[in-house]
Scaffold this active site. Structure first.
Site, PDB file in Angstrom:
ATOM      1  N   ASP A   1     -43.810 -64.075  -6.830  1.00 14.31           N
ATOM      2  CA  ASP A   1     -42.857 -62.670  -6.759  1.00 14.31           C
ATOM      3  C   ASP A   1     -42.001 -62.693  -7.966  1.00 14.31           C
ATOM      4  O   ASP A   1     -41.630 -63.618  -8.730  1.00 14.31           O
ATOM      5  CB  ASP A   1     -42.010 -62.933  -5.397  1.00 14.31           C
ATOM      6  CG  ASP A   1     -41.100 -63.950  -5.249  1.00 14.31           C
ATOM      7  OD1 ASP A   1     -41.226 -64.953  -5.663  1.00 14.31           O
ATOM      8  OD2 ASP A   1     -39.965 -63.808  -4.748  1.00 14.31           O
TER       9      ASP A   1
ATOM     10  N   GLU B   1     -39.626 -66.794  -3.796  1.00 15.98           N
ATOM     11  CA  GLU B   1     -38.643 -67.636  -4.224  1.00 15.98           C
ATOM     12  C   GLU B   1     -37.383 -66.627  -4.747  1.00 15.98           C
ATOM     13  O   GLU B   1     -36.292 -66.954  -4.553  1.00 15.98           O
ATOM     14  CB  GLU B   1     -39.090 -68.115  -5.746  1.00 15.98           C
ATOM     15  CG  GLU B   1     -38.098 -69.129  -6.420  1.00 15.98           C
ATOM     16  CD  GLU B   1     -37.106 -68.626  -6.962  1.00 15.98           C
ATOM     17  OE1 GLU B   1     -36.159 -69.265  -7.531  1.00 15.98           O
ATOM     18  OE2 GLU B   1     -37.132 -67.382  -7.471  1.00 15.98           O
TER      19      GLU B   1
HETATM   20 ZN   LIG Z   1     -38.107 -67.716 -10.987  1.00 16.02          ZN
END
Ligand SMILES: [Zn+2]
Ligand SMILES: *[C@@H]1O[C@H](CO)[C@@H](O)[C@H](O)[C@H]1NC(C)=O
Length: 442
Positions: free
Chosen positions: A102, A168
């Protein structure tokens, strides 16, 4: 004469071969860059990342490399892709190359090229895209390095895993955290993890061996309400402002250390006010002749492992949010303690993976600077928490850090150089024979 002609012919032939070699090298580099662009163009922007498209793309890249692949959904709709390059000695613990799929959102109008276009500037060779530094580069570089190693005939002794994890950028709770905590993760027997680092503005690469602990603090003040025209003590605003002043002084003292030089970004306490909330709403905005009875402010605090977090918490209780001044505070779920040995991966002779990394970078013609504490947070903390050493490393030198910024870019040459750095690291790690590289002995 005939001899001369023959020599000339040979020379011409040699030139032609050289030319072809050069051409094919350039064509190879072009193909590498366009594969990177293809990954960058996949919309994995939070909060609605197209994870399946990213996973399908990576699987298509892994196929020709004959890597084993499995998609795991620890949380529905959030696929985590795990690839494996099987090593010849299954008794040796493996290495894990982690990257997140992401990326953070962007303000399109502030960019010179659309952030999902992966436009290459032909004069500078810079590739502009969200994720070009953080961290689609690294994910693709791992794969390209394996491609290169395979075509050079290299076979790993230890197995090499690649994980492409979701989420993340929103804390990693449904991605790396669940993965690292799972029983399945234990069965992989990982000895060392590589995860993201930060670009370096200089020639040497930055390496990170720990992280600051994030605390998200909200302080609240209460006090008697009153007329806007009256001066009186102990109003909520006054109480809050006293705390803000004290916090600002502390912030300045930390910032001064940084400005003076000699102290790294990851070694000072970071404290930034991120919101202020107070006032009595009215149809036209706020009531102007009323001092409110409540006021609050939010702070993002990052605490280095070298700082005594207990002492900081005392300061919070006694100076920043004292009950005696009608103040309270909340640290909530974001108070993470990343202090203690477990959260610091040794970056010295006691850890063979450190020497191997340093050396491998050198062999690829690069240099690592003094290992640092990562100023923000990455998924590496979850792997460390699971007892596995982890280094944060993105092979990006001579580049300003533009993570989460407008016009994030990565130079083509820098990207290609990074692949060779990974070739060297993966080769060194995957060939490391010693059983002492097992996690239990570190
Ligand atoms: Zn990163
Ligand atoms: C605390 O709040 C009470 C009630 O509003 C007020 O009377 C008192 O003066 C406040 N004390 C301080 C130190 O702000």
């Amino acid at each position: 004469m005939a001899m001369m002609n023959l020599l000339l012919l040979l020379l011409l032939l040699l030139l032609a071969v050289l030319h072809l070699c050069l051409l094919s090298a350039v064509a190879g580099d072009d193909a590498i860059v366009s594969r990177f662009q293809e990954y960058l163009r996949i919309n994995t922007v939070q909060p609605n990342p197209d994870y399946y498209k990213a996973v399908d793309f990576i699987i298509s890249q892994a196929k020709p490399l004959s890597l084993e692949s499995q998609t795991i959904e620890l949380v529905k709709g959030k696929p985590l892709l795990l690839l494996k390059w099987v090593g010849s000695d299954p008794t040796l613990p493996a290495l894990l190359l982690n990257s997140h799929t992401d990326v953070v959102p962007f303000e399109e109008s502030k960019w010179t090229h659309h952030p999902l276009q992966a436009h290459v500037d032909h004069t500078t060779g810079n590739i502009y895209a969200r994720g070009s530094q953080d961290m689609k580069c690294v994910g693709m570089q791992y794969l390209e390095a394996i491609r290169k190693l395979q075509s050079s005939g290299f076979h790993p002794l230890r197995s090499v895993y690649l994980s492409f994890v979701p989420d993340e950028e929103i804390g990693g709770h449904d991605g790396a955290e669940k993965f690292a905590e799972s029983h399945f993760f234990k069965t992989l027997s990982i000895a060392i993890v590589l995860d993201e680092g930060l670009p370096s503005p200089t020639e040497s690469y930055r390496v990170f061996y720990g992280e600051r602990s994030p605390w998200w603090l909200v302080i609240k003040a209460k006090g008697p309400p009153g007329h806007g025209a009256k001066l009186y003590d102990n109003s909520a605003m006054e109480n809050l402002l006293k705390s803000i002043e004290s916090i600002r002084r502390f912030r300045a003292s930390q910032f001064d250390l940084l400005k003076a030089g000699g102290t790294a970004e990851g070694d000072v306490v970071n404290i930034n006010m991120v919101f202020l909330k107070a006032g009595t709403p009215s149809p036209t905005g706020f009531v102007m002749n009323l001092q409110p009875s409540e006021a609050e402010a939010g702070f993002d605090i990052r605490i280095p492992p070298s700082v005594d977090a207990e002492a900081l918490e005392r300061r919070l209780v006694e100076e920043w949010a004292p009950a005696s001044r009608n103040m309270s505070f909340e640290l909530g779920q974001f108070k993470q303690k990343l202090t203690g040995k477990k959260f610091l991966t040794a970056a010295d002779d006691s850890n063979p993976w450190w020497g191997l990394l340093e050396n491998a970078v050198k062999e690829a013609g690069g240099r690592t600077s003094k290992p640092e504490i990562f100023p923000a947070s990455t998924d590496a903390r979850y792997f460390r928490k699971a007892g596995v050493p982890a280094f944060g490393f993105s092979p990006i030198s001579n580049t300003p850090s533009l993570l989460h910024d407008h016009n994030e870019y990565l130079g083509k040459t820098e990207y290609l150089k990074g692949i060779d750095v990974y070739v060297s690291i993966i080769k060194a790690y995957a060939s490391y024979e010693s059983k002492s590289g097992s996690r239990d002995e570190l």
